[in-house]
Design a protein around this motif. Structure first.
Motif, PDB file in Angstrom:
ATOM      1  N   ASP A   1       0.807  -1.223   0.000  1.00 19.37           N
ATOM      2  CA  ASP A   1       0.000   0.000   0.000  1.00 19.37           C
ATOM      3  C   ASP A   1       0.841   1.274   0.000  1.00 19.37           C
ATOM      4  O   ASP A   1       0.294   2.382   0.033  1.00 19.37           O
ATOM      5  N   LEU A   2       2.173   1.133  -0.027  1.00 15.54           N
ATOM      6  CA  LEU A   2       3.030   2.312  -0.033  1.00 15.54           C
ATOM      7  C   LEU A   2       2.798   3.146  -1.288  1.00 15.54           C
ATOM      8  O   LEU A   2       2.619   2.618  -2.385  1.00 15.54           O
ATOM      9  N   LYS A   3       2.826   4.459  -1.118  1.00 12.32           N
ATOM     10  CA  LYS A   3       2.620   5.387  -2.233  1.00 12.32           C
ATOM     11  C   LYS A   3       3.977   5.838  -2.787  1.00 12.32           C
ATOM     12  O   LYS A   3       5.009   5.711  -2.128  1.00 12.32           O
ATOM     13  N   LEU A   4       3.950   6.384  -3.994  1.00 10.73           N
ATOM     14  CA  LEU A   4       5.183   6.812  -4.640  1.00 10.73           C
ATOM     15  C   LEU A   4       5.915   7.877  -3.817  1.00 10.73           C
ATOM     16  O   LEU A   4       7.136   7.859  -3.698  1.00 10.73           O
ATOM     17  N   ARG A   5       5.159   8.828  -3.241  1.00  6.98           N
ATOM     18  CA  ARG A   5       5.812   9.880  -2.457  1.00  6.98           C
ATOM     19  C   ARG A   5       6.490   9.295  -1.222  1.00  6.98           C
ATOM     20  O   ARG A   5       7.511   9.817  -0.758  1.00  6.98           O
TER      21      ARG A   5
ATOM     22  N   LEU B   1      24.158  -0.893 -10.573  1.00  5.19           N
ATOM     23  CA  LEU B   1      23.347  -1.465  -9.485  1.00  5.19           C
ATOM     24  C   LEU B   1      22.413  -0.423  -8.882  1.00  5.19           C
ATOM     25  O   LEU B   1      21.338  -0.762  -8.383  1.00  5.19           O
ATOM     26  N   ALA B   2      22.819   0.850  -8.929  1.00 12.90           N
ATOM     27  CA  ALA B   2      21.970   1.933  -8.424  1.00 12.90           C
ATOM     28  C   ALA B   2      20.954   2.383  -9.469  1.00 12.90           C
ATOM     29  O   ALA B   2      20.239   3.365  -9.251  1.00 12.90           O
ATOM     30  N   LEU B   3      20.910   1.663 -10.613  1.00 11.44           N
ATOM     31  CA  LEU B   3      19.942   1.917 -11.689  1.00 11.44           C
ATOM     32  C   LEU B   3      20.166   3.257 -12.374  1.00 11.44           C
ATOM     33  O   LEU B   3      19.235   3.835 -12.941  1.00 11.44           O
ATOM     34  N   GLU B   4      21.413   3.742 -12.359  1.00 12.18           N
ATOM     35  CA  GLU B   4      21.739   4.984 -13.049  1.00 12.18           C
ATOM     36  C   GLU B   4      22.100   4.742 -14.517  1.00 12.18           C
ATOM     37  O   GLU B   4      22.114   5.679 -15.312  1.00 12.18           O
TER      38      GLU B   4
ATOM     39  N   VAL C   1      11.529   0.717  -8.356  1.00 10.50           N
ATOM     40  CA  VAL C   1      10.215   1.199  -8.789  1.00 10.50           C
ATOM     41  C   VAL C   1      10.331   2.589  -9.404  1.00 10.50           C
ATOM     42  O   VAL C   1       9.770   2.861 -10.479  1.00 10.50           O
ATOM     43  N   LEU C   2      11.055   3.478  -8.738  1.00 10.72           N
ATOM     44  CA  LEU C   2      11.186   4.849  -9.234  1.00 10.72           C
ATOM     45  C   LEU C   2      11.988   4.904 -10.535  1.00 10.72           C
ATOM     46  O   LEU C   2      11.685   5.705 -11.426  1.00 10.72           O
ATOM     47  N   ALA C   3      13.004   4.046 -10.646  1.00  9.65           N
ATOM     48  CA  ALA C   3      13.768   4.008 -11.889  1.00  9.65           C
ATOM     49  C   ALA C   3      12.902   3.515 -13.047  1.00  9.65           C
ATOM     50  O   ALA C   3      12.973   4.040 -14.167  1.00  9.65           O
ATOM     51  N   ASP C   4      12.068   2.500 -12.781  1.00 13.94           N
ATOM     52  CA  ASP C   4      11.158   2.012 -13.820  1.00 13.94           C
ATOM     53  C   ASP C   4      10.168   3.099 -14.222  1.00 13.94           C
ATOM     54  O   ASP C   4       9.850   3.255 -15.410  1.00 13.94           O
ATOM     55  N   LEU C   5       9.680   3.845 -13.244  1.00 12.52           N
ATOM     56  CA  LEU C   5       8.745   4.923 -13.545  1.00 12.52           C
ATOM     57  C   LEU C   5       9.419   6.010 -14.382  1.00 12.52           C
ATOM     58  O   LEU C   5       8.821   6.526 -15.341  1.00 12.52           O
ATOM     59  N   ASP C   6      10.658   6.352 -14.031  1.00 11.71           N
ATOM     60  CA  ASP C   6      11.398   7.343 -14.812  1.00 11.71           C
ATOM     61  C   ASP C   6      11.601   6.857 -16.245  1.00 11.71           C
ATOM     62  O   ASP C   6      11.490   7.636 -17.201  1.00 11.71           O
ATOM     63  N   GLN C   7      11.891   5.568 -16.380  1.00 12.70           N
ATOM     64  CA  GLN C   7      12.102   5.007 -17.710  1.00 12.70           C
ATOM     65  C   GLN C   7      10.827   5.086 -18.542  1.00 12.70           C
ATOM     66  O   GLN C   7      10.849   5.472 -19.714  1.00 12.70           O
ATOM     67  N   VAL C   8       9.702   4.735 -17.932  1.00 10.56           N
ATOM     68  CA  VAL C   8       8.420   4.800 -18.636  1.00 10.56           C
ATOM     69  C   VAL C   8       8.082   6.241 -18.991  1.00 10.56           C
ATOM     70  O   VAL C   8       7.603   6.533 -20.101  1.00 10.56           O
TER      71      VAL C   8
ATOM     72  N   LEU D   1      15.052  -3.782 -20.584  1.00  8.45           N
ATOM     73  CA  LEU D   1      15.521  -2.576 -21.251  1.00  8.45           C
ATOM     74  C   LEU D   1      14.390  -1.904 -22.020  1.00  8.45           C
ATOM     75  O   LEU D   1      13.500  -2.565 -22.551  1.00  8.45           O
ATOM     76  N   SER D   2      14.454  -0.585 -22.104  1.00  8.98           N
ATOM     77  CA  SER D   2      13.510   0.179 -22.908  1.00  8.98           C
ATOM     78  C   SER D   2      13.811  -0.070 -24.387  1.00  8.98           C
ATOM     79  O   SER D   2      14.882  -0.586 -24.739  1.00  8.98           O
ATOM     80  N   PRO D   3      12.896   0.288 -25.299  1.00  9.86           N
ATOM     81  CA  PRO D   3      13.184   0.123 -26.734  1.00  9.86           C
ATOM     82  C   PRO D   3      14.460   0.827 -27.169  1.00  9.86           C
ATOM     83  O   PRO D   3      15.236   0.286 -27.964  1.00  9.86           O
ATOM     84  N   ALA D   4      14.714   2.048 -26.660  1.00  2.41           N
ATOM     85  CA  ALA D   4      15.925   2.777 -27.036  1.00  2.41           C
ATOM     86  C   ALA D   4      17.173   2.052 -26.531  1.00  2.41           C
ATOM     87  O   ALA D   4      18.161   1.901 -27.256  1.00  2.41           O
ATOM     88  N   ALA D   5      17.126   1.613 -25.271  1.00  2.00           N
ATOM     89  CA  ALA D   5      18.267   0.904 -24.700  1.00  2.00           C
ATOM     90  C   ALA D   5      18.488  -0.431 -25.409  1.00  2.00           C
ATOM     91  O   ALA D   5      19.628  -0.839 -25.653  1.00  2.00           O
ATOM     92  N   SER D   6      17.413  -1.121 -25.759  1.00  2.00           N
ATOM     93  CA  SER D   6      17.528  -2.392 -26.470  1.00  2.00           C
ATOM     94  C   SER D   6      18.169  -2.209 -27.831  1.00  2.00           C
ATOM     95  O   SER D   6      18.970  -3.044 -28.280  1.00  2.00           O
ATOM     96  N   LEU D   7      17.826  -1.116 -28.507  1.00  2.00           N
ATOM     97  CA  LEU D   7      18.406  -0.832 -29.819  1.00  2.00           C
ATOM     98  C   LEU D   7      19.920  -0.731 -29.738  1.00  2.00           C
ATOM     99  O   LEU D   7      20.657  -1.352 -30.525  1.00  2.00           O
TER     100      LEU D   7
END
Length: 311
Positions: A4-8, A141-144, A75-82, A284-290
């Protein structure tokens, strides 16, 4: 419940882990310290365990807190990617890809990939960082990064990665033109052992390769060493003093040949093989996969077959 945790709330946990002070974490999220304290209490109430320990220096994550911080970063890295991918499609771009590489890959593979992809990169925004393997893998590992071209440090569990070996890398021993050994045709290791050196720290692959070379010839490795991770700083210091600097060939090829010399030795200074590395459980995102698939095809032996298997 944790689900139930929220993004904030996740953002607060990540900020606390980064800043280690409640006030700084609150400022990072643009909220008051009291609001951050109240939010943390709400999160711990949901978790039903302490997530951060209060100390005189600030806060430190507990074992439970570390688990949630790690999940929050993902979660936040995935959201940034999307978000980037969504914005890219709206603006006509394919997306953004963030890559980290060691020097050798930057010199060879990245150039080949840019030429190979050609106009396909017109819709891709590439962020490229060149560094040494330990900080590159740490930032992966830090998803940067989406992926890196590097070596896996000995203290990092390799099972969390997909690793595709590319090849080895040669290094050179650089000195300023005025160095007493700079005019020699061949320099023996024994002659260099007592010289001043500028090297990366002992845990670095460059330093380990240098010490292996000396030990393999029964010579004690250098002891007069200025330690720095920066090749740029190393070369800058060596321009003003008599010191030997082990550097990747790319760095040596870029320096002024009128100001610097390469010490010729009887053996080659070879670093461990490096490879293309991505997190095993991260899509990977489409750009990263390319870009990743292009690096597989051009840089990895049998990479064309491997990349088609992953598709």
């Amino acid at each position: 419940m944790i689900r139930d945790l929220k993004l904030r709330q996740l953002r607060l946990l990540v900020a606390l882990d980064s800043e280690r002070k409640l006030q700084l974490a609150a400022e990072r999220l643009n909220i008051t310290q009291s609001a951050a304290s109240k939010m943390l209490a709400e999160i711990e109430a949901l978790a039903r365990v302490p997530l951060f320990e209060r100390t005189a220096r600030g806060v430190e994550p507990t074992a439970y807190g570390a688990i949630l911080v790690r999940g929050g970063k993902s979660v936040l890295a995935d959201l940034d990617q999307v978000t980037d991918e969504f914005a890219g499609y709206r603006s006509g771009e394919l997306g953004t890809v963030s890559v980290g590489t060691v020097a050798k890959a930057c010199e060879d593979l990245v150039i080949d990939v840019i030429q190979y992809l050609g106009k396909k990169l017109d819709r891709v925004n590439i962020s490229l960082d060149v560094s040494t393997s330990p900080p590159l893998v740490e930032r992966l590992l830090a998803l940067e990064f989406d992926f890196v071209v590097a070596r896996i440090p000995a203290d990092v569990d390799p099972r969390q990665f997909d690793y595709h070996e590319i090849g080895a890398e040669e290094a050179a021993l650089l000195v300023r033109a005025e160095h007493p050994l700079g005019c020699r045709e061949i320099v023996d290791l024994e002659e260099m052992a007592d010289q001043q050196w500028i090297c990366q720290p002992r845990e670095s692959f460059m330093r380990q390769a240098l010490e292996r070379l000396f030990y393999s010839r029964g010579v004690t490795p250098p002891r007069r060493i200025i330690n720095t991770e920066s090749f740029l700083a190393s070369v800058g210091i060596a321009a003003g003093i008599d010191a030997i600097v082990p550097v990747p060939m790319l760095v040596f090829d870029l320096v002024d040949p009128q100001r610097f010399r390469r010490l010729r030795i009887r053996d080659r200074l070879m670093l461990e093989s490096y490879g293309l590395i991505k997190l095993r459980k991260r899509r990977l995102s489409p750009a990263a996969s390319l870009v990743f698939d292009a690096m597989m095809r051009l840089g990895v032996p049998n990479g064309r077959d491997a990349s088609s298997e992953q598709a």
